[in-house]
Design an enzyme around this catalytic site. Structure first.
Site, short mmCIF file in Angstrom:
data_model
loop_
_atom_site.label_atom_id
_atom_site.label_comp_id
_atom_site.label_asym_id
_atom_site.label_seq_id
_atom_site.Cartn_x
_atom_site.Cartn_y
_atom_site.Cartn_z
N CYS A 59 0.65 -1.08 0.11
CA CYS A 59 0.06 -0.03 -0.06
C CYS A 59 0.85 1.36 -0.12
O CYS A 59 1.47 1.24 0.96
CB CYS A 59 -1.05 -0.01 1.19
SG CYS A 59 -1.97 1.59 1.38
N CYS A 70 -0.70 4.34 2.21
CA CYS A 70 -0.85 4.45 3.70
C CYS A 70 -0.42 2.71 4.02
O CYS A 70 0.79 2.44 4.06
CB CYS A 70 -2.23 4.53 4.03
SG CYS A 70 -3.78 3.89 3.48
N SER A 71 -1.38 2.06 4.56
CA SER A 71 -0.97 0.73 5.13
C SER A 71 -2.03 -0.20 5.04
O SER A 71 -2.08 -1.11 5.80
CB SER A 71 -0.80 1.09 6.53
OG SER A 71 -1.74 1.63 7.34
N CYS A 72 -2.80 -0.17 3.69
CA CYS A 72 -3.93 -1.03 3.83
C CYS A 72 -3.43 -2.53 3.66
O CYS A 72 -2.47 -3.01 3.10
CB CYS A 72 -4.73 -0.66 2.37
SG CYS A 72 -5.33 0.76 2.43
#
Lengths: 219, 192
Positions: B92, B95-97
């Site tokens: 991702c 962000c941090s999906c």
């Protein structure tokens, strides 16, 4: 926004450093910051796209020097203050100084499992037909909105192939600014390594992004 | 940070916006119940059960829910099949999906600038840092999780595991093999 969060393709960050036997959290405050963020989404009434924007919308130097949960916590404080749920004074005092604002609901222990299991699906009943089909050549639009978007800079202006029509999903660019869900068709679009990165690209690699229809034009 | 977070928790609790017992439960859930062993069970099931495998690749969300995993940050899951020709890897960049119901919360490296910047531009170099060297002819497909779709890599079943039980196979499935930055353990690794 063209923020420091949009990291794809940047140089200079060094090696990826996995941590053997990594714990889920590295400090007690990380646990509480994580749980507060999840729990406050109910009384706070913000959506995931608003949360993402609250995290990414900060000076690049600041974003890059904060840890992950520091960013989460800063975003939580920002959203709470914007909605008048807490004040700077109260944060400084560490105590409630004013009566609470009425909130729709709070997360009770009995509801935790149920709320997590339900999650927040973003697929909606289609209201239009998709403009593109698998195999279509599409170009990611060149656009630079100062507000939240999920079209990474490295893909803008590049030509890819629609790999899959995913469904009709909430449009983050609209949802993040409180302008409604405005659901749109969502596609998996595949770009060749060379198309994205030129001579430095790996010809035997590709990158797929999930792109909403307003991000795309026929190529 | 400890003091700042405690101060805010106190304010929010005094105002009645949060119940600390709910916070404890959230933390306990992600520390003990929701983690990569869930995903390993899904992969092992796909290795032994051809019908399940077909359902998983057709529509992963209900197939994964059959094993009891669903919800937050896994509302819409797509399973990606590794083959001798194609290796899948998930990132991702924005962000941090990450697919929480099957893998738990993401490790620090997954959320870090080095991984997010380079996974899309230099996947082979990143894999080398994880000790993974693929044949040069293997195509690498990187999936940048830019929407609410969450991707789960289903690695290839290791050789020498014929007749193994689903439970034993699940022990071979590592977290990184389901992100695509690693390969499953071999029977020899398990014996170590």
């Amino acid at each position: 926004m063209n923020g420091a969060h949009d990291l794809g393709g940047m140089h200079g960050f060094g090696r990826v450093e996995p941590e053997p036997d990594e714990p889920v959290f590295h400090a007690d405050w990380e646990k509480r910051a994580f749980a507060l963020t999840l729990a406050m989404a109910l009384p706070g009434q913000w959506n995931i796209d608003m949360s993402r924007f609250a995290r990414e919308n900060r000076p690049p130097g600041e974003y890059l020097s904060m840890s992950y949960y520091q960013i989460w916590f800063a975003a939580l404080e920002r959203m709470l203050k914007e909605r008048g749920l807490v004040s700077d004074e109260e944060i400084a005092a560490g105590h409630s100084l004013y009566p609470p604002k009425p909130v729709a609901r709070i997360l009770s222990p009995a509801d935790v499992a149920k709320v997590l299991y339900r999650g927040g699906p973003t697929e909606r009943e289609p209201r239009t037909t998709p403009a593109f089909k698998p195999g279509d050549r599409v170009r990611a639009k060149v656009m630079n909105p100062p507000t939240h978007t999920r079209l990474p800079r490295y893909a803008r202006g590049r030509v890819g192939i629609v790999a899959r029509v995913i469904g009709f999903h909430v449009f983050p660019d609209s949802n993040a600014i409180g302008a409604g869900e405005d659901p749109q068709w969502l596609y998996a679009v595949r770009f060749d390594g060379r198309e994205l990165w030129g001579p430095q690209g790996d010809p035997r690699s590709s990158v797929s992004i999930d792109a909403w229809e307003p991000y795309l034009e026929p190529a | 940070m400890q003091l700042r977070v405690r101060a805010l928790e106190t304010v929010l609790t005094e105002k009645g916006y949060v119940d600390p017992a709910a916070l404890d439960l959230l933390i306990e859930t992600y520390e003990t119940k929701i983690g990569p062993r869930n995903g390993a069970r899904v992969v092992a099931r796909a290795w032994v059960d051809a019908d399940y495998r077909a359902r998983l690749f057709k529509d992963a969300t209900p197939a994964i829910a059959e094993l009891g995993y669903a919800g937050r940050q896994g509302e819409h899951i797509v399973a990606l099949e590794n083959t001798p020709e194609v290796h899948n890897m998930v990132v991702c960049t924005l962000c941090s999906c990450y697919p929480w119901p099957v893998l738990g919360l993401p490790p620090v490296w997954y959320k870090s600038a080095p991984y997010r910047s380079r996974a899309v531009a230099d996947p082979r170099g990143v894999l080398a840092e994880f000790g993974v060297t693929l044949p040069p002819e293997t195509e690498i497909r990187v999936w940048d999780s830019t929407s609410e779709i969450r991707y789960l890599v289903v690695p290839m079943r290791p050789a020498g595991t014929e007749g193994w039980s689903e439970e034993k196979l699940a022990e071979l499935v590592t977290r990184d093999s389901m992100i695509g930055t690693g390969l499953p353990k071999s029977p020899a690794d398990l014996a170590k």
